[in-house]
Design a protein around this motif. Structure first.
Motif, PDB file in Angstrom:
ATOM      1  N   HIS A 137       3.938  -4.688   7.312  1.00 34.78           N
ATOM      2  CA  HIS A 137       4.890  -4.549   6.210  1.00 34.78           C
ATOM      3  C   HIS A 137       4.666  -5.668   5.196  1.00 34.78           C
ATOM      4  O   HIS A 137       4.231  -6.769   5.562  1.00 34.78           O
ATOM      5  N   THR A 195       7.206  -2.488   1.732  1.00 32.28           N
ATOM      6  CA  THR A 195       6.172  -1.460   1.622  1.00 32.28           C
ATOM      7  C   THR A 195       5.316  -1.525   2.878  1.00 32.28           C
ATOM      8  O   THR A 195       5.363  -2.497   3.635  1.00 32.28           O
ATOM      9  N   GLU A 196       4.552  -0.487   3.104  1.00 35.63           N
ATOM     10  CA  GLU A 196       3.458  -0.628   4.055  1.00 35.63           C
ATOM     11  C   GLU A 196       2.450  -1.603   3.462  1.00 35.63           C
ATOM     12  O   GLU A 196       2.419  -1.821   2.241  1.00 35.63           O
ATOM     13  N   SER A 256       0.810  -1.218   0.000  1.00 33.76           N
ATOM     14  CA  SER A 256       0.000   0.000   0.000  1.00 33.76           C
ATOM     15  C   SER A 256       0.843   1.268   0.000  1.00 33.76           C
ATOM     16  O   SER A 256       0.321   2.349   0.273  1.00 33.76           O
ATOM     17  N   SER A 257       2.129   1.145  -0.321  1.00 29.27           N
ATOM     18  CA  SER A 257       2.992   2.323  -0.395  1.00 29.27           C
ATOM     19  C   SER A 257       4.130   2.004  -1.344  1.00 29.27           C
ATOM     20  O   SER A 257       4.336   0.843  -1.724  1.00 29.27           O
ATOM     21  N   PRO A 258       4.908   3.000  -1.739  1.00 28.47           N
ATOM     22  CA  PRO A 258       6.139   2.708  -2.489  1.00 28.47           C
ATOM     23  C   PRO A 258       7.104   1.890  -1.631  1.00 28.47           C
ATOM     24  O   PRO A 258       7.051   1.903  -0.396  1.00 28.47           O
TER      25      PRO A 258
END
Length: 247
Positions: A231, A204-205, A162-164
């Motif tokens: 993570h 990533t998250e 859910s993130s870079p």
């Protein structure tokens, strides 16, 4: 030399001098982390170890993943059993001041892995019925087994990045939880250390939905009722050394 061995500055202690014996790849890896009272966890780890704390708090993690391409040094992947699902429940300890991981349980979905890995590492491997599927960018994982109190333990979740991708920074909680390069196990009166190596975590998250969770059954249910820190790692090559007796 594998590329992973060119990245060692993240390790809190040097690489072992002897050759590694086992290599595998960890895919679709989810880390779920919860802060837990030191008093609650302390009674569940051997007295030889000290709980490792981050800013005064102990942590417990649940880690599902797919292991692939498992092989011994110099040999091809294991026939039929190089790939399997695993679910780990762990906390963070020190022994003689050296930080590492303590495993409460390790579930695997193939009996030969449970028997072989348990005998080689003295770790508490158990046979667990597990399934994993990947649809679009989301991983669906479920497991069921009998827990430490002979009660059914369930873990069902879906998760996705859910993130870079980022590299945890030294000194942060992310770094403290992830950058661990040995595990500790006690068998009888003897303490053993198992060393591993990989390059720095690129994670990533994670967006995670937990549908059903009764694992770990040895903890009161309310302990893991809050939203965890999560993570995700798509894949990681990992190298393992034989156990080393400490005393």
């Amino acid at each position: 030399m594998p590329l992973e061995f060119k990245e060692t500055s993240q390790r809190p202690f040097p690489l072992p001098a002897s050759p590694w014996v086992l290599k595998q790849r960890w895919d679709y890896m989810l880390f779920l982390h919860w802060p837990v009272s030191e008093k609650i966890l302390a009674s569940h780890i051997p007295t030889a170890f000290s709980l490792d704390l981050f800013q005064g708090r102990a942590w417990i993690s649940i880690v599902p993943f797919l292991a692939r391409n498992t092989r011994l040094h110099g040999l091809p992947p294991f026939p039929f059993y190089h790939s399997y699902l695993e679910l780990n429940i762990r906390t963070y300890v020190t022994y003689n001041g050296i930080p590492g991981i303590y495993f409460f349980s390790l579930g695997a979905d193939k009996w030969p892995i449970v028997i072989g890995a348990g005998a080689a590492s003295f770790l508490p491997y158990h046979h667990v019925q597990m399934k994993m599927s990947v649809q679009n960018n989301t991983v669906y994982f479920q497991s069921e087994c009998l827990g430490s109190r002979k009660m059914p333990e369930w873990f069902r979740a879906s998760y996705s990045p859910s993130s870079p991708i980022f590299l945890p920074e030294e000194g942060t909680l992310d770094w403290w939880l992830l950058e661990r390069y040995c595990f500790w196990v006690q068998k009888g009166s003897q303490v053993f250390r198992g060393d591993i190596h990989h390059n720095r975590w690129r994670v990533t998250e994670a967006a995670c939905v937990i549908y059903d969770q009764t694992a770990p059954s040895f903890l009161p249910h309310h302990v893991l009722s809050d939203k965890p820190l999560a993570h995700f790692s798509h894949q990681k090559n990992v190298f393992t050394w034989p156990l080393k007796k400490e005393r």
